[in-house]
Design a protein around this motif. Sequence first.
Motif, PDB file in Angstrom:
ATOM      1  N   LEU A  48       0.910  -1.191  -0.035  1.00  0.00           N
ATOM      2  CA  LEU A  48       0.035  -0.029  -0.142  1.00  0.00           C
ATOM      3  C   LEU A  48       0.852   1.279   0.007  1.00  0.00           C
ATOM      4  N   VAL A  49       0.790   2.025  -0.873  1.00  0.00           N
ATOM      5  CA  VAL A  49       1.807   3.333  -1.328  1.00  0.00           C
ATOM      6  C   VAL A  49       0.704   4.796  -0.948  1.00  0.00           C
ATOM      7  N   ASP A  50       1.401   5.540  -0.222  1.00  0.00           N
ATOM      8  CA  ASP A  50       0.780   6.737  -0.207  1.00  0.00           C
ATOM      9  C   ASP A  50       1.752   7.595  -1.018  1.00  0.00           C
ATOM     10  N   THR A  51       1.130   7.989  -2.350  1.00  0.00           N
ATOM     11  CA  THR A  51       1.781   8.480  -3.166  1.00  0.00           C
ATOM     12  C   THR A  51       2.305  10.189  -2.967  1.00  0.00           C
ATOM     13  N   GLN A  52       1.293  10.514  -1.956  1.00  0.00           N
ATOM     14  CA  GLN A  52       1.845  12.149  -1.232  1.00  0.00           C
ATOM     15  C   GLN A  52       3.191  11.796  -0.741  1.00  0.00           C
ATOM     16  N   GLU A  53       3.094  10.706   0.288  1.00  0.00           N
ATOM     17  CA  GLU A  53       4.493  10.647   1.124  1.00  0.00           C
ATOM     18  C   GLU A  53       5.416  10.233   0.178  1.00  0.00           C
ATOM     19  N   LEU A  54       5.236   9.456  -0.852  1.00  0.00           N
ATOM     20  CA  LEU A  54       6.429   9.026  -1.704  1.00  0.00           C
ATOM     21  C   LEU A  54       6.744  10.262  -2.641  1.00  0.00           C
ATOM     22  N   VAL A  55       5.891  11.252  -3.095  1.00  0.00           N
ATOM     23  CA  VAL A  55       6.566  12.213  -3.942  1.00  0.00           C
ATOM     24  C   VAL A  55       7.324  13.181  -2.938  1.00  0.00           C
ATOM     25  N   GLU A  56       6.799  13.474  -1.732  1.00  0.00           N
ATOM     26  CA  GLU A  56       7.600  14.128  -0.717  1.00  0.00           C
ATOM     27  C   GLU A  56       9.306  13.552  -0.455  1.00  0.00           C
ATOM     28  N   GLU A  57       9.113  12.333  -0.563  1.00  0.00           N
ATOM     29  CA  GLU A  57      10.531  11.783  -0.147  1.00  0.00           C
ATOM     30  C   GLU A  57      11.247  11.909  -1.267  1.00  0.00           C
ATOM     31  N   ILE A  58      10.745  11.782  -2.556  1.00  0.00           N
ATOM     32  CA  ILE A  58      11.527  12.018  -3.758  1.00  0.00           C
ATOM     33  C   ILE A  58      12.146  13.492  -3.742  1.00  0.00           C
ATOM     34  N   ILE A  59      11.179  14.619  -3.555  1.00  0.00           N
ATOM     35  CA  ILE A  59      11.798  15.717  -3.700  1.00  0.00           C
ATOM     36  C   ILE A  59      12.815  15.950  -2.430  1.00  0.00           C
ATOM     37  N   ASP A  60      12.713  15.405  -1.236  1.00  0.00           N
ATOM     38  CA  ASP A  60      13.783  15.646  -0.551  1.00  0.00           C
ATOM     39  C   ASP A  60      15.066  14.908  -0.617  1.00  0.00           C
ATOM     40  N   SER A  61      14.884  13.689  -1.389  1.00  0.00           N
ATOM     41  CA  SER A  61      16.007  13.125  -1.869  1.00  0.00           C
ATOM     42  C   SER A  61      16.747  13.758  -3.038  1.00  0.00           C
ATOM     43  N   LEU A  62      16.262  14.618  -3.746  1.00  0.00           N
ATOM     44  CA  LEU A  62      16.822  15.332  -4.977  1.00  0.00           C
ATOM     45  C   LEU A  62      17.538  16.385  -4.451  1.00  0.00           C
TER      46      LEU A  62
END
Length: 668
Positions: A521-535
């Motif tokens: 189960l993936v929360d895409t809101q949280e997933l996108v925020e993690e990607i933004i932080d990692s970039l």
Amino acid sequence: MATSHEIKHLVEKLNAATVRIKQRLTERYLAQIPTQPKTKRGSDPKSIWWGYFPVVLVAILGLTITIMLFVQSMRWEKNQVEIAFREASQDRILVIQREIKHSLRIVLDIASFFEASEIVGRREFRKFVGPALKNQAGIKTLEWVPVVTDEMRQTFIEEARQSFPPFEILEMDDSGMLNKSPRRLFYYPILYIQPYQYNKQLLGLNMGIDPTASNLFSEAEITREIQVSPGIYLNDDGERKTGIMVAAPVFFNADNTNEESPQANATIRGFAIGVFYIGEIIERALESLLPGGIDIHFYQSDEDEEGRLLYSHHTRLRDSSTVTDSDINQEISYAQEINVGTQQWKIVCNSASDKFTADTWSSWVIFFGSLAFTLLFTIYIATLVGRARQVRLEVEERTAQLWEVVQALNQEVIERKSAEQELQRLNETLEHHIANRTAEAERRAQYLEQFAYVTSHDLKAPLRAVSNLAQWIEEDLHDKLDDAAKEQLALLRDRVKRMHDLIEGLLEYSRVGRSSDPESLVDTQELVEEIIDSLSTSDRFSIKIKGKMPTLNTDRLQLVQVLSNLISNSLMHHGGKKGKIRIKCDELDQFYQFSVCDDGQGIAPQYHKKIFLIFQTLESSDLESSTGIGLALVKKIVEEHGGTIKLRSEPGEGACFYFTWPKVSPSE
């Protein structure tokens, strides 16, 4: 086992049953034969006329088919003529385009000659353009026009007088007289011009006051590219001809400027100018082709107007140079637009009245042949109808053959059953082959994946060795290496890194569809925020999430790969010092549609498909870190999950990537 007597008895019973069946069938079919006298069969007039209905139907169908074949044949012959005309027109347009590009190349060559040389004398200029004047048609003048400021005017004139004593910066008044130019901020005098003997009076003429030349100079300096003027009228020994002016900018090299030079802050050095006769270029290009009976008209394309006629070429097959409307076949025409530098021309080709005419003799042969065939076939049908009444007399004879027909049907049933059995056997064989091929494909896929891992390991080892060697050389010889050598070593390490990234990208691309992580189960809101932080984006770029993002059960790793690649692509190829990136999700019937949009430099429509191909990049650079695999990997992952990806973008308007992701995993 049965005795011979029992077998004989069974055979006799089978023969008796066969005879009885034959008798019954014969009696059944004979009973259906009409027993009325022949004198009463044709007594009904309605039946007589109804019997000739097939004759009328055949005649109507035959005439209809004849007319359709004739019309289709005429159309086909006309299409063949139009195809031949279009191909001949395209050949001529292609030759003309090649000749025009060659003429423009002369101006570019002059500009390159001045860029490569700090000082070019009058003799060097004459020698350089001499071959072009001899070999290229349509050249009125080739010129070198430097940019001179008011502060440099006197110094420039003194230097020019060393090779041409009467030199002076001149301007032409309304009466056509040349006078000394008044003071201006900038001057664009003609310093060199060829052919000299016909144009020496133009030396020193300030081209900056000419509107056409001034516009060309401004556009060329801004765009730093060659510019072509619209059609202009030129005087050739009293004859008025249409021509074009071409200007190519020449800039100062940064290495050659110094603080002591008054023009150290200037970037533009001057312009290479070429003035060409349009007609002579076109006629020279068409000399290499045989006369084709085609008149060609050239128009200056204009969005607001119909277009101004620049030149008309009339076919050499005409008996006279006078052309009337009756000599032009307006029904056959071909138009095409071409780019002449920065200008756009419209070329219209028309056929001469006696050329490219459809030869309709074959159509008339088809017409009369079909008409004759229809007539003969109608007569034949009428004959058959007349004999139809005699068919009933042959029923008795046909009934005698009925038993053979039944036998044939029985044999056909047996053959069909045999065919069904054979078909079933072939289906089983096919399924066996499919199973073998599937197993073979899986075995090859496993081998290829193993081969990719082994190959990547073998390729990475020498790459690491090369990178370490470059680093050791730079560390050991740091004080002995000049800047150029250090730059080359840095370029070598960057190329090694790009090769390493390329291998990793290929491995990642090959793994798509073969292996996947367990779904969660993936929360895409949280997933996108993690990607933004990692970039780790800088303050120059703003990445925002618009609207509500869904939560879905899917492969988290592959969704991360898609979103991170698209966001990284927007950051890498934004093209500006700061920008905005917006991420959004819309709900469709069976999919979620994610979008990643930026306000960057955009992508031209002709490259929308290219960027999704593996190893394809829009820009090439020695220090470019892009491998050309990211978007291809995104497309493959999305399509493996049953989705689609598309791009909407225009140059200067940013880019939006849209991809769909299933709400429910296919495995469910």
